[in-house]
Design a protein around this motif. Structure first.
Motif, PDB file in Angstrom:
ATOM      1  N   GLY A 157       0.868  -1.146  -0.134  1.00 40.66           N
ATOM      2  CA  GLY A 157      -0.043   0.108   0.020  1.00 40.66           C
ATOM      3  C   GLY A 157       0.855   1.164   0.079  1.00 40.66           C
ATOM      4  N   ALA A 190      -8.617   5.762  -5.133  1.00 42.62           N
ATOM      5  CA  ALA A 190      -8.749   4.418  -4.878  1.00 42.62           C
ATOM      6  C   ALA A 190      -7.375   4.038  -4.032  1.00 42.62           C
ATOM      7  CB  ALA A 190      -8.866   3.554  -6.007  1.00 42.62           C
ATOM      8  N   ARG A 200      -6.800   3.612  -0.517  1.00 46.32           N
ATOM      9  CA  ARG A 200      -7.364   2.417   0.101  1.00 46.32           C
ATOM     10  C   ARG A 200      -6.978   1.124  -0.123  1.00 46.32           C
ATOM     11  NH1 ARG A 200     -10.804   6.596  -0.361  1.00 46.32           N
ATOM     12  NH2 ARG A 200     -12.095   7.233   1.293  1.00 46.32           N
ATOM     13  N   MET A 201      -6.051   1.258  -1.201  1.00 43.94           N
ATOM     14  CA  MET A 201      -5.514  -0.026  -1.961  1.00 43.94           C
ATOM     15  C   MET A 201      -4.428  -0.730  -1.158  1.00 43.94           C
ATOM     16  SD  MET A 201      -5.793   1.306  -5.817  1.00 43.94           S
ATOM     17  CE  MET A 201      -4.640  -0.064  -6.411  1.00 43.94           C
ATOM     18  N   LYS A 202      -4.557  -1.997  -0.939  1.00 45.43           N
ATOM     19  CA  LYS A 202      -3.206  -3.021  -0.416  1.00 45.43           C
ATOM     20  C   LYS A 202      -2.624  -3.480  -1.602  1.00 45.43           C
ATOM     21  CE  LYS A 202      -5.361  -3.888   3.937  1.00 45.43           C
ATOM     22  NZ  LYS A 202      -5.891  -4.844   5.023  1.00 45.43           N
ATOM     23  N   THR A 203      -3.409  -3.961  -2.528  1.00 40.80           N
ATOM     24  CA  THR A 203      -2.950  -4.473  -3.894  1.00 40.80           C
ATOM     25  C   THR A 203      -3.629  -3.845  -4.831  1.00 40.80           C
ATOM     26  OG1 THR A 203      -4.595  -6.214  -3.965  1.00 40.80           O
ATOM     27  CG2 THR A 203      -2.557  -6.809  -2.562  1.00 40.80           C
ATOM     28  N   LEU A 204      -3.137  -3.928  -6.313  1.00 35.96           N
ATOM     29  CA  LEU A 204      -3.627  -3.561  -7.277  1.00 35.96           C
ATOM     30  C   LEU A 204      -4.928  -4.203  -7.642  1.00 35.96           C
ATOM     31  CD1 LEU A 204      -0.510  -3.582  -9.906  1.00 35.96           C
ATOM     32  CD2 LEU A 204      -1.399  -1.391  -8.627  1.00 35.96           C
ATOM     33  N   ASP A 221      -7.256  -4.567  -5.621  1.00 36.47           N
ATOM     34  CA  ASP A 221      -8.087  -3.856  -4.884  1.00 36.47           C
ATOM     35  C   ASP A 221      -8.892  -2.951  -5.778  1.00 36.47           C
ATOM     36  OD1 ASP A 221      -7.575  -5.491  -2.622  1.00 36.47           O
ATOM     37  OD2 ASP A 221      -6.349  -3.912  -1.862  1.00 36.47           O
ATOM     38  N   PHE A 222      -8.126  -2.440  -6.705  1.00 38.43           N
ATOM     39  CA  PHE A 222      -8.678  -0.981  -7.544  1.00 38.43           C
ATOM     40  C   PHE A 222     -10.104  -1.501  -8.277  1.00 38.43           C
ATOM     41  CE2 PHE A 222      -9.222   1.395 -11.544  1.00 38.43           C
ATOM     42  CZ  PHE A 222      -8.860   2.559 -10.970  1.00 38.43           C
ATOM     43  N   LEU A 263     -12.880  -1.665  -5.397  1.00 38.03           N
ATOM     44  CA  LEU A 263     -13.168  -0.198  -4.895  1.00 38.03           C
ATOM     45  C   LEU A 263     -14.067   0.764  -5.804  1.00 38.03           C
ATOM     46  CD1 LEU A 263      -9.687   0.476  -3.346  1.00 38.03           C
ATOM     47  CD2 LEU A 263     -11.898   0.649  -2.105  1.00 38.03           C
TER      48      LEU A 263
END
Length: 411
Positions: free
Chosen positions: A272, A311, A314-318, A320-321, A324
């Protein structure tokens, strides 16, 4: 000291997991820090366990992570060299035939010792505990223990940096060096990576290939950053480090002897941090979602920057996009939810009329929350259909008033 030469010597008997990749990284960093060279050696003499796609995967991992090598060798192309060196030991009467195989005679008196560069400690084995071992198998192929030593010497390897699991094999290697009259390289045995339950890292803990992490949306910068901290730190509290910073700071004396714990939450956090640090996030997202037309359409739209900025926080990984920014509902509304939705929509229409702008919208939502004793978490779900995602104000910039009216009106 001779010019530093180290090697990463994977065996293509399976897909390498994070522990193997850490070994490659530590060798690379040590070589670069000392203006030395990294040799990539494919140790493919175990034909019974050979996995066809393993070598190409090893190369793909190293190339993705920018772990470059200066020279490359393949052991199966060097069989004559091992046979010639086995003959030298035969002439010295240090080996004997055993059912078609050649076996090396380990000394049975005294001790075998070396000073290990990790922890700066002396490691000693009593020779009486060591058994004779095969150096050339009946199929004519060398064993790992023999080919490893011959190659390390002929390739002028100065430092052997490898996992702690090879400590038990090192007495064999030291004695082979002595039998040829060669000096041993410096040995540095890295601590074993453990799972959160302190058992050996396994698939259930995250013992995956680096390419698995890539496909899950982890950045190479974050993965390298995470891996380097599994058993090493530069002696300060610095957590985020680029490859250049790692090269500048890396030293064998800073490798810990304690076994590091693989903490996926720390990897998520670091990923992140890197997502919010890199300048080409839009390109990384486009590469990651190259087969997702809907996502690519958004990334090529005039509102792409709003989507990405909203986004990213709030993203931990790609990966998540997509969730979100999705307009799909996470779950159905209950009867009570629908009643509150109707009340909220009526309130906003009366309070704001057509002007659902940021400051006025936020102020109205706060008033409704306090007046009706409804949490902001609940309001977010009612207005977006999602349990979590990018903020209401960002969604307002992207989709406008109609998006919220649709969700609040849905039966």
């Amino acid at each position: 000291m001779n010019k530093v030469r180290v090697r990463f010597a994977p065996s293509p008997t399976g897909i390498p997991h994070i522990g193997n990749t850490r070994t490659a990284l530590f060798n690379f960093l040590f070589a670069k820090h000392n203006n030395g060279k990294l040799i990539l050696r494919i140790e493919d003499t175990d034909k019974a366990r050979f996995v066809k796609e393993a070598e190409s995967t090893i190369l793909e991992i190293l190339e993705w992570l920018d772990i470059s090598w200066d020279e490359k060798f393949t052991q199966s192309e060097r069989l004559e060299i091992y046979k010639e060196h086995a003959q030298i030991l035969k002439q010295k009467k240090l080996v004997y035939e055993d059912e078609g195989a050649l076996r090396f005679k380990m000394p049975k008196d005294g001790e075998t010792s070396w000073d290990d560069a990790v922890g700066n400690k002396k490691i000693t084995f009593k020779n009486e505990t060591q058994e004779d071992f095969i150096i050339i198998k009946s199929d004519g192929f060398p064993t790992y223990n023999f080919a490893n030593v011959v190659d390390d010497y002929l390739m002028n390897i100065t430092h052997v940096i490898r996992g702690e699991e090879f400590i038990s094999s090192t007495p064999k290697h030291v004695q082979l060096y002595k039998s040829f009259g060669w000096s041993s390289p410096v040995f540095a045995h890295l601590p074993v990576i453990l799972g959160p339950d302190k058992s050996k890292l396994s698939k259930r803990h995250g013992a995956k290939s680096a390419l698995d992490f890539k496909s899950e949306g982890y950045l190479k910068e974050a993965l390298l950053n995470f891996i380097v901290l599994l058993g090493w730190n530069p002696g300060n509290d610095k957590e985020q480090m680029s490859m250049d910073e790692m090269i500048k700071l890396f030293d064998l004396k800073d490798i810990n002897t304690a076994n590091p714990i693989f903490d996926i939450q720390k990897l998520d956090w670091l990923n992140g941090v890197w997502i919010r640090s890199i300048l080409d996030l839009k390109k990384r997202l486009a590469d990651f979602y190259k087969d997702e037309k809907d996502i690519l359409t958004i990334l090529n739209s005039d509102k792409a920057d709003i989507f990405i900025q909203s986004a990213a926080s709030r993203m931990k990984t790609l990966a998540d996009f997509q969730s979100l920014i999705s307009q799909d509902s996470d779950k159905k509304k209950s009867k009570e939810d629908k009643e509150i939705s109707v009340k909220l929509l009526k309130y906003l229409n009366n309070k704001l009329v057509q002007d659902w702008q940021d400051d006025k919208l936020l102020s109205a939502l706060k008033e409704f929350s306090k007046q009706e004793d409804v949490s902001f978490k609940k309001i977010y779900f009612l207005m977006t259909g999602k349990v979590a995602g990018i903020g209401i104000l960002e969604l307002n910039k992207i989709y406008g008033r109609d998006f919220f009216i649709k969700n609040l009106s849905d039966e």
